[in-house]
Design a protein around this motif. Structure first.
Motif, PDB file in Angstrom:
ATOM      1  N   TYR A 161     -18.218 -61.956  -2.586  1.00 36.80           N
ATOM      2  CA  TYR A 161     -16.809 -61.884  -2.944  1.00 36.80           C
ATOM      3  C   TYR A 161     -16.005 -62.640  -1.897  1.00 36.80           C
ATOM      4  O   TYR A 161     -15.475 -62.065  -0.973  1.00 36.80           O
ATOM      5  CB  TYR A 161     -16.345 -60.429  -2.993  1.00 36.80           C
ATOM      6  CG  TYR A 161     -17.069 -59.621  -4.015  1.00 36.80           C
ATOM      7  CD1 TYR A 161     -16.492 -59.360  -5.244  1.00 36.80           C
ATOM      8  CD2 TYR A 161     -18.334 -59.124  -3.762  1.00 36.80           C
ATOM      9  CE1 TYR A 161     -17.151 -58.613  -6.190  1.00 36.80           C
ATOM     10  CE2 TYR A 161     -19.002 -58.383  -4.708  1.00 36.80           C
ATOM     11  CZ  TYR A 161     -18.403 -58.129  -5.914  1.00 36.80           C
ATOM     12  OH  TYR A 161     -19.068 -57.393  -6.847  1.00 36.80           O
ATOM     13  N   ARG A 209     -12.524 -56.051 -17.069  1.00 34.13           N
ATOM     14  CA  ARG A 209     -12.429 -57.094 -16.051  1.00 34.13           C
ATOM     15  C   ARG A 209     -13.522 -58.144 -16.231  1.00 34.13           C
ATOM     16  O   ARG A 209     -13.267 -59.351 -16.167  1.00 34.13           O
ATOM     17  CB  ARG A 209     -12.528 -56.477 -14.654  1.00 34.13           C
ATOM     18  CG  ARG A 209     -12.254 -57.463 -13.533  1.00 34.13           C
ATOM     19  CD  ARG A 209     -12.410 -56.828 -12.179  1.00 34.13           C
ATOM     20  NE  ARG A 209     -13.800 -56.482 -11.908  1.00 34.13           N
ATOM     21  CZ  ARG A 209     -14.237 -56.094 -10.720  1.00 34.13           C
ATOM     22  NH1 ARG A 209     -13.390 -55.965  -9.721  1.00 34.13           N
ATOM     23  NH2 ARG A 209     -15.508 -55.802 -10.536  1.00 34.13           N
ATOM     24  N   ASN A 210     -14.741 -57.696 -16.485  1.00 31.72           N
ATOM     25  CA  ASN A 210     -15.844 -58.637 -16.653  1.00 31.72           C
ATOM     26  C   ASN A 210     -15.686 -59.475 -17.916  1.00 31.72           C
ATOM     27  O   ASN A 210     -15.981 -60.671 -17.929  1.00 31.72           O
ATOM     28  CB  ASN A 210     -17.176 -57.885 -16.703  1.00 31.72           C
ATOM     29  CG  ASN A 210     -17.536 -57.261 -15.376  1.00 31.72           C
ATOM     30  OD1 ASN A 210     -16.882 -57.505 -14.366  1.00 31.72           O
ATOM     31  ND2 ASN A 210     -18.563 -56.429 -15.368  1.00 31.72           N
ATOM     32  N   LYS A 252     -11.238 -66.073 -13.598  1.00 29.70           N
ATOM     33  CA  LYS A 252     -12.199 -65.381 -12.743  1.00 29.70           C
ATOM     34  C   LYS A 252     -13.410 -64.953 -13.564  1.00 29.70           C
ATOM     35  O   LYS A 252     -13.265 -64.416 -14.658  1.00 29.70           O
ATOM     36  CB  LYS A 252     -11.561 -64.156 -12.085  1.00 29.70           C
ATOM     37  CG  LYS A 252     -10.442 -64.501 -11.113  1.00 29.70           C
ATOM     38  CD  LYS A 252      -9.859 -63.255 -10.472  1.00 29.70           C
ATOM     39  CE  LYS A 252      -8.747 -63.619  -9.487  1.00 29.70           C
ATOM     40  NZ  LYS A 252      -8.164 -62.419  -8.843  1.00 29.70           N
ATOM     41  N   TYR A 263     -16.387 -62.462 -13.178  1.00 23.79           N
ATOM     42  CA  TYR A 263     -16.999 -61.355 -12.453  1.00 23.79           C
ATOM     43  C   TYR A 263     -18.418 -61.183 -12.993  1.00 23.79           C
ATOM     44  O   TYR A 263     -18.611 -61.029 -14.199  1.00 23.79           O
ATOM     45  CB  TYR A 263     -16.221 -60.057 -12.677  1.00 23.79           C
ATOM     46  CG  TYR A 263     -14.817 -60.067 -12.127  1.00 23.79           C
ATOM     47  CD1 TYR A 263     -14.549 -59.596 -10.842  1.00 23.79           C
ATOM     48  CD2 TYR A 263     -13.753 -60.534 -12.891  1.00 23.79           C
ATOM     49  CE1 TYR A 263     -13.258 -59.592 -10.336  1.00 23.79           C
ATOM     50  CE2 TYR A 263     -12.454 -60.539 -12.390  1.00 23.79           C
ATOM     51  CZ  TYR A 263     -12.216 -60.066 -11.116  1.00 23.79           C
ATOM     52  OH  TYR A 263     -10.934 -60.063 -10.622  1.00 23.79           O
ATOM     53  N   ILE A 311     -18.035 -62.839  -7.617  1.00 21.75           N
ATOM     54  CA  ILE A 311     -16.883 -63.377  -8.325  1.00 21.75           C
ATOM     55  C   ILE A 311     -16.830 -64.886  -8.122  1.00 21.75           C
ATOM     56  O   ILE A 311     -16.969 -65.366  -6.998  1.00 21.75           O
ATOM     57  CB  ILE A 311     -15.560 -62.776  -7.815  1.00 21.75           C
ATOM     58  CG1 ILE A 311     -15.580 -61.255  -7.891  1.00 21.75           C
ATOM     59  CG2 ILE A 311     -14.370 -63.313  -8.618  1.00 21.75           C
ATOM     60  CD1 ILE A 311     -14.392 -60.612  -7.196  1.00 21.75           C
TER      61      ILE A 311
END
Length: 368
Positions: free
Chosen positions: A97, A289-290, A298, A300, A336
């Motif tokens: 990260y 989020r993923n 982004k 993830y 990430i």
């Protein structure tokens, strides 16, 4: 990450954290989801065979000299384990990260975002100087990042257009009914200038997020290979990068899923994702989020293979990715990738944290 919290995590991982500090760390991980994700990633990556093999080869004296400036150990017996972990994880102890890389890298030789009209004419929208153009009876509002249709006076029979978003790009399309479509790299959508029938239908490949304008009298239908998604007023993500396993994730509203090869009809609830395996849909909860991180640039990834990561690099940076052997492509990774920060620093960090070697030359990224 705050150095003190980093130190607590490293003490926990090295097995020499005090009861008091352990309780404090547990409270932090329970109340701050981001820290919990980072810690889980550190645990997972450190358990990988490649990390363990790398750790076993490290020299204690060299480690201390290279890492003693990074923290002040509170327990003498802790410093070796913490320094070893720091060297493996790199850059602030947060595994893969990384934050605020100094170098930037744009996509290599990006091609344009192209709107192909029904008559075959192609319009490059990437660097157009026009903010408005007229196509038949439709008015187009154009920018380098979005296209909006206005076809109030459209005729009943409207031809289909095709919008293609190449590697290294993303784009937003606003359809004539007000439905918004965010398109990821290497994606395509077929749509009419206006919806004048009993249904509103489009066809998509690649990945797109739809925020559908509600109209109970005219269902909105998205076709993707053998799968169709019937919606009213809904927000959902559809991913067909794997043509044999398209994925539909519902953020809000309601959708009904059908396929050409199965009599199964699935009604999806918000927070759940359906994956089609050419015979039936399987349903499971998804990580917002993923799944939707791509909309913020982004990616993830947790326990994703290097091959999976390579596919994203190919789409986002328009770079061909090859592997010198299949074993490298199967290495599991967690972390990430931030699109706007570029690729060079990410690859450097990848090498430092995992030992994976790479070469980027002439638009080809080779992992060894």
């Amino acid at each position: 990450m705050i150095p003190y919290i980093e130190q607590l995590m490293l003490e926990k991982l090295s097995g020499c954290i005090s009861d008091e500090d352990d309780a404090q760390l547990r409270q932090l991980l329970e109340t701050v989801p981001e820290l919990s994700e980072i810690y889980k990633g550190m645990q997972e990556q450190l358990s990988q065979p490649i990390s363990q093999a790398y750790l076993s080869k490290l020299d204690e004296g060299v480690l201390w000299e290279e890492n003693k400036h990074r923290f002040i150990p509170r327990k003498f017996k802790w410093w070796y384990a913490a320094a070893s972990i720091l060297l493996i994880l790199g850059l602030g102890g947060s595994l893969f990260y990384y934050k605020q890389p100094s170098k930037k890298q744009l996509a290599n030789n990006p091609t344009g975002i192209v709107l192909q009209l029904a008559n075959g004419q192609q319009i490059d929208l990437s660097d157009t100087t026009q903010s408005m153009m007229k196509v038949g009876s439709a008015q187009l509002h154009v920018s380098s990042k979005s296209l909006q249709y206005n076809a109030a006076n459209a005729t009943a029979d409207m031809p289909m257009n095709v919008l293609r978003v190449p590697a290294g790009k993303d784009y937003k399309l606003v359809l004539a009914d007000g439905t918004e479509v965010w398109m990821n790299a290497k994606s395509e959508i077929r749509f009419p200038m206006a919806f004048n029938g009993k249904t509103r239908e489009v066809t998509v490949s690649g990945e797109a997020y739809f925020s559908v304008k509600q109209d109970p009298t005219r269902p909105f239908i998205v076709h993707a290979g053998d799968v169709s998604v019937d919606v009213l007023g809904t927000a959902f993500n559809i991913n067909t990068y794997s043509s044999v396993n398209p994925r539909i994730a519902l953020a809000s509203g309601k959708v009904v899923l059908k396929s050409k090869n199965s009599a199964q009809v699935v009604q999806l609830s918000p927070g759940y994702e359906a994956v089609y395996n050419q015979q039936f849909f399987s349903i499971d909860a998804f990580d917002k989020r993923n799944t939707l991180g791509w909309m913020e640039g982004k990616y993830y990834f947790r326990n994703a293979t290097l091959k999976d990561l390579g596919d994203v690099i190919n789409r986002w940076f328009d770079i061909d990715v090859v592997f010198e052997n299949s074993a490298v492509s199967r290495i599991d990774l967690t972390g990430i990738l931030t699109k706007q920060d570029g690729l060079n620093d990410f690859l450097d960090n990848l090498g430092k944290t995992t030992g994976i070697k790479h070469e980027l030359k002439d638009g080809v990224l080779t992992f060894r």
